[in-house]
Design a protein around this motif. Structure first.
Motif, PDB file in Angstrom:
ATOM      1  N   LEU A 150       0.883  -1.183   0.000  1.00 56.22           N
ATOM      2  CA  LEU A 150       0.145   0.170   0.083  1.00 56.22           C
ATOM      3  C   LEU A 150       0.692   1.384  -0.036  1.00 56.22           C
ATOM      4  O   LEU A 150       0.552   2.376  -0.624  1.00 56.22           O
ATOM      5  CB  LEU A 150      -0.919  -0.115   1.225  1.00 56.22           C
ATOM      6  N   ILE A 153       2.191   1.687  -3.332  1.00 54.66           N
ATOM      7  CA  ILE A 153       0.896   2.400  -4.434  1.00 54.66           C
ATOM      8  C   ILE A 153       0.837   3.793  -4.315  1.00 54.66           C
ATOM      9  O   ILE A 153       0.581   4.404  -4.895  1.00 54.66           O
ATOM     10  CB  ILE A 153      -0.244   1.353  -3.953  1.00 54.66           C
ATOM     11  N   LEU A 154       0.495   4.100  -2.709  1.00 55.16           N
ATOM     12  CA  LEU A 154       0.524   5.597  -2.463  1.00 55.16           C
ATOM     13  C   LEU A 154       1.621   6.277  -2.827  1.00 55.16           C
ATOM     14  O   LEU A 154       1.283   7.621  -3.311  1.00 55.16           O
ATOM     15  CB  LEU A 154       0.274   5.676  -0.802  1.00 55.16           C
ATOM     16  N   GLY A 157       2.418   5.181  -6.893  1.00 52.35           N
ATOM     17  CA  GLY A 157       1.094   5.489  -7.814  1.00 52.35           C
ATOM     18  C   GLY A 157       0.524   6.792  -7.742  1.00 52.35           C
ATOM     19  O   GLY A 157       0.272   7.404  -8.714  1.00 52.35           O
ATOM     20  N   LEU A 158      -0.021   7.074  -6.630  1.00 51.15           N
ATOM     21  CA  LEU A 158      -0.928   8.129  -6.342  1.00 51.15           C
ATOM     22  C   LEU A 158      -0.106   9.486  -6.268  1.00 51.15           C
ATOM     23  O   LEU A 158      -0.289  10.502  -6.979  1.00 51.15           O
ATOM     24  CB  LEU A 158      -1.387   7.831  -4.942  1.00 51.15           C
ATOM     25  N   LEU A 163       3.876   5.364 -11.642  1.00 51.86           N
ATOM     26  CA  LEU A 163       3.404   3.653 -12.000  1.00 51.86           C
ATOM     27  C   LEU A 163       1.948   3.552 -11.799  1.00 51.86           C
ATOM     28  O   LEU A 163       1.392   4.312 -11.030  1.00 51.86           O
ATOM     29  CB  LEU A 163       4.152   2.745 -11.183  1.00 51.86           C
ATOM     30  N   PRO A 164       1.382   2.406 -12.369  1.00 53.04           N
ATOM     31  CA  PRO A 164      -0.053   2.291 -12.381  1.00 53.04           C
ATOM     32  C   PRO A 164      -0.221   1.397 -10.868  1.00 53.04           C
ATOM     33  O   PRO A 164       0.887   1.038 -10.423  1.00 53.04           O
ATOM     34  CB  PRO A 164      -0.525   1.189 -13.310  1.00 53.04           C
ATOM     35  N   LEU A 165      -1.422   1.723 -10.475  1.00 52.02           N
ATOM     36  CA  LEU A 165      -1.663   1.379  -9.076  1.00 52.02           C
ATOM     37  C   LEU A 165      -2.125  -0.247  -8.981  1.00 52.02           C
ATOM     38  O   LEU A 165      -1.990  -0.685  -7.701  1.00 52.02           O
ATOM     39  CB  LEU A 165      -2.833   2.019  -8.397  1.00 52.02           C
ATOM     40  N   GLY A 166      -2.572  -0.920  -9.788  1.00 49.52           N
ATOM     41  CA  GLY A 166      -3.034  -2.243  -9.726  1.00 49.52           C
ATOM     42  C   GLY A 166      -3.358  -2.944 -11.099  1.00 49.52           C
ATOM     43  O   GLY A 166      -3.202  -1.967 -12.060  1.00 49.52           O
ATOM     44  N   ILE A 263      -3.806  -6.871  -2.781  1.00 45.01           N
ATOM     45  CA  ILE A 263      -3.365  -5.483  -2.930  1.00 45.01           C
ATOM     46  C   ILE A 263      -3.432  -4.939  -4.134  1.00 45.01           C
ATOM     47  O   ILE A 263      -4.060  -3.759  -4.758  1.00 45.01           O
ATOM     48  CB  ILE A 263      -2.237  -5.018  -1.905  1.00 45.01           C
TER      49      ILE A 263
ATOM     50  N   SER B 257      -8.529  -5.456  -2.875  1.00 45.76           N
ATOM     51  CA  SER B 257      -8.383  -4.449  -1.711  1.00 45.76           C
ATOM     52  C   SER B 257      -9.201  -3.106  -1.723  1.00 45.76           C
ATOM     53  O   SER B 257      -9.073  -2.486  -2.787  1.00 45.76           O
ATOM     54  CB  SER B 257      -7.011  -4.228  -1.458  1.00 45.76           C
ATOM     55  N   GLN B 264      -7.016   3.718  -6.241  1.00 50.83           N
ATOM     56  CA  GLN B 264      -6.988   3.895  -7.843  1.00 50.83           C
ATOM     57  C   GLN B 264      -8.040   4.984  -8.170  1.00 50.83           C
ATOM     58  O   GLN B 264      -7.974   5.593  -9.214  1.00 50.83           O
ATOM     59  CB  GLN B 264      -7.657   2.574  -8.260  1.00 50.83           C
ATOM     60  N   GLU B 269      -7.650   6.149 -12.070  1.00 46.50           N
ATOM     61  CA  GLU B 269      -7.235   4.595 -12.666  1.00 46.50           C
ATOM     62  C   GLU B 269      -8.736   4.086 -12.856  1.00 46.50           C
ATOM     63  O   GLU B 269      -8.823   3.169 -14.008  1.00 46.50           O
ATOM     64  CB  GLU B 269      -6.176   3.895 -11.871  1.00 46.50           C
TER      65      GLU B 269
END
Lengths: 318, 575
Positions: A150, A153-154, A157-158, A163-166, A263, B257, B264, B269
């Protein structure tokens, strides 16, 4: 050698049988069951549940249910999912390539990075760099993957938007190679970091032990360069425990990563298992767990054979 | 989290979103209006845009996409966009005609009571409706759907369908459903019609390709099913409303999740996220690019109090030594700070509960439960002869007021509620201890599987339940004395509190044999009043369903009874 492998394989069959009985018994001892998901639904009456139980063959005596599974599994028929009615082999076929991609990359990245880092740490023992590496590996080893995932990702990604988050591809995109690689980065980092830390700890300790050995001193005394000493003498011996470790982790290529796949929304084997577990999807669980057990037995055999190949002092079958 | 989506559109779904539904309700109250409220556009949103792809995050993967064959809510989210029912439910819980021209009723002649207590329901079908493959939709499809549900053993529930004697199809646009007996919730049936021509050849529908790539009469059809990753639905070119859908396609992306799904959404996204928790709202509602849609839902969180002495199984004739006393039950309700729980733990996103039917035409009006008053609770117990001992815990006749509360493990919200109750109930002299169980046991609804609610082996149990838009099954299964699970009836029924009242029994049973909805609602209200007078159950709060969308998404209104996708045809996105 051939006889040794044959003997080990023959021993594995009764072991697998016992494992599958144990898995079956444990799965059925867990309360709930495949019909528990209908419990909250006011329209699903007891008569509906009884009919579904018959339709899914869950009303048969347990030993019969086990035997039916065993007979089919023995000839390569993994049965059908209770939840989705899809053939279990088909479900595995959909997920296994994704898991192989993810876990295979993780496996390679882990080994490719762990070995040089461990060598640096061991050859410069108690240097600032070594302390940094030791600190970092302990930190990475202690990070829970759900948190690390996470966090990545945060951050990447965010916040940074790099990069893409998922997922495996961009929804609605054509899923070209670059897109797939970009989606691979964060889950691979999440899974590799603890693995790298793990391997570095092992290899560093093992290397330090070897470097202090007489034959290494002899090699140096012969006038061999530090590089040749490391590669030809120290590392080769220090790598033996690493090979065992790496071989024993081979089944993960099949099993996948439970938490990280959740995740990152990675459609792999870990999620197939998780979904099957939450739905008490017995045929899927039986097949996945038995195959995983078989792979672990196989990995142990591979580890033993590799051990013998690397270390001439060890002879298999002796 | 599995809840009813059966059968497709007319089912209730725990998780749906409706800002407008709440708006409608508020406006209706303000104006005292009875005229149907016009469609109100979301604040400051421009006109609908045609075309485009919307990505919607789903936390669960559907096993397959067959209405009637799964009760999974996530499957319902997708099925809503593909299949239509003869009738449906609007956000206020009223039945609306979809593939039928009108909602059959006694008044419009669509429902006829026949000799021998039988009932015939006539559906006149909308003309010119086509399946997504271009073939015409006819009354034969209606008949086929019923035959399929009765023939295929993998169908989840046959409730109501097994009361149908025959279906006549005098013309392609008329289906007459002949019920063997009066079946009051008939409008909840035929919530999704399946195509006869495509499916009659299938030997095992759950294994057919159609199970993953279905098509129906709805605005979209499924074109892609990538296991574990996404399901794509594309515009159905045959859809009867040529102005809809606005979107070209919706990609339902599986994001297990919910924390990852929110991230996202923030990163654009995905354009929407299904089913969030209350605790996630404060973080995202500050984000101007995101709209949080909360809608009332029919799910009611409650504490059920066992009136029988716990046993395995319990004998309902033996009273619970503590909770068998109505004064204790009343005091416990008075000592339960519902509003505080909502404000502190749910960030205000819930409503104090008053009955099991929170919404819809059958929701009892004006029914209440006494509000939090700790001092009064103590007085009630004093008056009833429960005397405080040295340790602050009351007792009466040698029985200590000490009980346990059980809920599902790994549910943080419920654990926090339990902590509050331990403190609050102790203040009035009732000792509460916690003994939680996995939901697979506690909510298994299985007599042989040891569900303590079924067995009567509990003091207080904290959980949630959701009735259908027609509450009859819930009412008769949960609040009649004949539905008390006992060894004698092999554990049938879900009257877990062992509430027993002959007047309530009579009212509920009469409602099941009454066709007039107004009369039925009155009868249910009467039974629920008796239930509340007995303080059999402490209604904690009516849960809301929470979805979130990027603010460039329009047309989303939500529906307390269905997943937000119930009106996916009206959704649009401005890129």
């Amino acid at each position: 050698m051939g006889a040794y492998v044959a003997r080990r394989a023959a021993g594995a069959v009764p072991l697998l049988f016992l494992i599958s009985v144990a898995i079956f018994a444990i799965l059925r001892a867990v309360p709930g069951g495949p019909l528990a998901m209908y419990a909250g639904d006011p329209t699903v009456r007891d008569e509906d549940l009884a009919r579904l139980e018959r339709a899914l063959g869950l009303d048969q005596p347990l030993p019969l249910q086990y035997l039916a599974w065993l007979v089919r599994f023995a000839v390569g028929d993994w049965g059908y999912s209770l939840a989705s009615s899809q053939p279990v082999l088909g479900l595995v076929g959909e997920r296994l390539p994704n898991t192989l991609l993810l876990m295979g990359t993780v496996y390679l990245v882990t080994l490719a990075l762990a070995i040089p880092v461990a060598v640096v740490a061991a050859t410069r023992q108690y240097s600032v760099l070594d302390h940094l590496i030791t600190g970092a590996t302990f930190a990475a080893y202690a990070l829970p993957t759900f948190w690390l995932g996470l966090l990545l990702i945060l951050t990447f990604g965010l916040q940074l938007g790099w990069l893409p988050l998922g997922g495996m591809t961009t929804p609605g995109g054509d899923g070209d190679l670059v897109d797939r690689l970009r989606h691979l980065v964060l889950p691979v980092v999440t899974l590799s970091l603890p693995g790298i830390a793990h391997y570095v700890r092992y290899l560093r300790a093992s290397l330090l032990e070897t470097i202090g050995q007489d034959y290494v001193r002899t090699a140096r005394a012969k006038g061999l360069g530090e590089h040749a000493v490391l590669r030809g003498h120290a590392l080769r011996n220090a790598a033996i425990p690493l090979v065992t470790l790496a071989a024993l982790e081979l089944p993960e290529l099949f099993v996948g990563a439970l938490v990280t796949e959740q995740i990152f929304g990675w459609p792999g084997m870990g999620r197939l298992f998780w979904d099957a577990a939450t739905r008490a999807d017995y045929p899927v669980l039986m097949s996945l767990l038995t195959v995983a057990a078989a792979l672990i037995i196989l990995a142990n055999l591979v580890a033993d054979l590799l051990y013998a190949a690397i270390d001439p002092r060890i002879r298999v079958g002796a | 989290m599995e809840a009813s989506t059966f059968p497709g559109r007319t089912s209730l779904i725990r998780t749906a979103a409706a800002r407008l539904a709440a708006l409608f309700a508020a406006i209706a109250v303000l104006l005292g209006a009875c005229a149907p409220a016009p469609a109100i556009p979301a604040p400051a949103t421009p006109a609908p845009v045609r075309g485009g792809t919307l990505v919607f995050a789903l936390s669960q993967e559907p096993p397959f996409l067959l209405p009637g064959y799964t009760t999974q809510t996530a499957a319902g989210v997708i099925l809503n966009t593909v299949f239509d029912g003869l009738t449906g439910i609007d956000p206020e819980g009223n039945y609306i005609a979809i593939l039928a021209k009108q909602v059959p009723s006694l008044a419009n002649g669509g429902v006829k009571m026949l000799a021998g207590g039988r009932m015939a329901v006539t559906y006149d079908l909308v003309d010119g409706v086509r399946w997504a493959d271009g073939s015409p939709f006819t009354s034969a499809d209606v008949k086929f759907t019923w035959e399929l549900f009765m023939k295929d053993s993998r169908v989840v529930s046959r409730e109501g369908y097994d009361l149908i004697e025959s279906i006549d199809t005098p013309t392609p646009v008329q289906a007459v459903v002949n019920y063997r007996q009066l079946y009051a919730p008939f409008l909840t049936r035929f919530g999704a019609i399946l195509p006869k021509a495509v499916l009659e050849k299938e030997a095992d529908l759950t294994k057919a390709a159609f199970a993953r790539l279905p098509m129906g009469t709805g605005p979209f059809k499924v074109t892609e099913f990538v296991a574990g990753d996404h399901v794509t639905v594309e515009r159905n070119p045959q859809y009867r409303n040529k102005e809809r859908p606005y979107l070209d396609r919706i990609i339902f992306r599986i994001v297990p999740s919910k924390d990852a799904a929110v991230a996202q959404l923030k990163a654009a996204e995905v354009d929407g996220v299904w089913s969030l928790t209350e605790a996630q709202v404060p973080d995202i509602e500050k984000n101007p690019a995101i709209r949080v849609l909360t809608a009332p839902s029919a799910t009611v969180e409650r504490i059920e109090l066992n009136q029988a002495k716990p046993g395995d199984p319990a004998d309902p004739r033996i009273r619970h030594p503590v909770l068998g006393d109505r004064a204790v039950r009343r005091a416990l309700n008075l000592a339960t700070p519902k509003q505080q729980i909502i404000d502190k733990l749910l960030f205000g996103r819930a409503k104090v509960g008053t009955s099991p039917i929170a919404l819809g035409w059958a929701s009892p009006k004006g029914l209440t439960q006494e509000a939090y008053d700790s001092a009064l609770a103590a007085k009630v117990l004093d008056d009833a002869g429960w005397v405080k001992g040295a340790d602050g815990i009351r007792s009466k006749g040698g029985v200590r007021a000490s009980i346990t509360i059980t809920t599902t493990t790994d549910d943080r919200l419920r654990e926090q509620v339990q902590q509050i109750l331990v403190d609050e109930w102790r203040r009035i002299g009732v000792a509460l201890s916690i003994k939680n169980m996995p939901s697979s046991v506690l909510l298994s609804n299985s007599w042989t599987g040891g569900d303590p609610r079924k067995r009567g082996n509990f003091d207080a149990v904290l959980y949630a339940s959701t009735p259908q838009v027609d509450p009859h099954t819930t009412m008769s299964q949960r609040y009649t004395s004949s539905s008390i699970p006992t060894a004698a009836n092999s554990g049938l029924g879900q009257n877990f509190t062992r509430f027993s009242n002959s007047e309530a029994d009579a009212a509920i049973n009469e409602a099941g044999l009454t066709a007039d909805p107004t009369r039925r609602a009155d009868l249910y209200a009467k039974a629920l009043r008796l239930l509340n007078e007995d303080v059999a159950i402490i209604w904690l709060y009516d849960r809301q369903s929470i979805d979130a969308f990027r603010s460039n998404v329009g047309g989303v209104t939500g529906n307390a009874w269905l997943a937000a996708t119930y009106n996916a045809a009206d959704w649009w996105i401005k890129r």
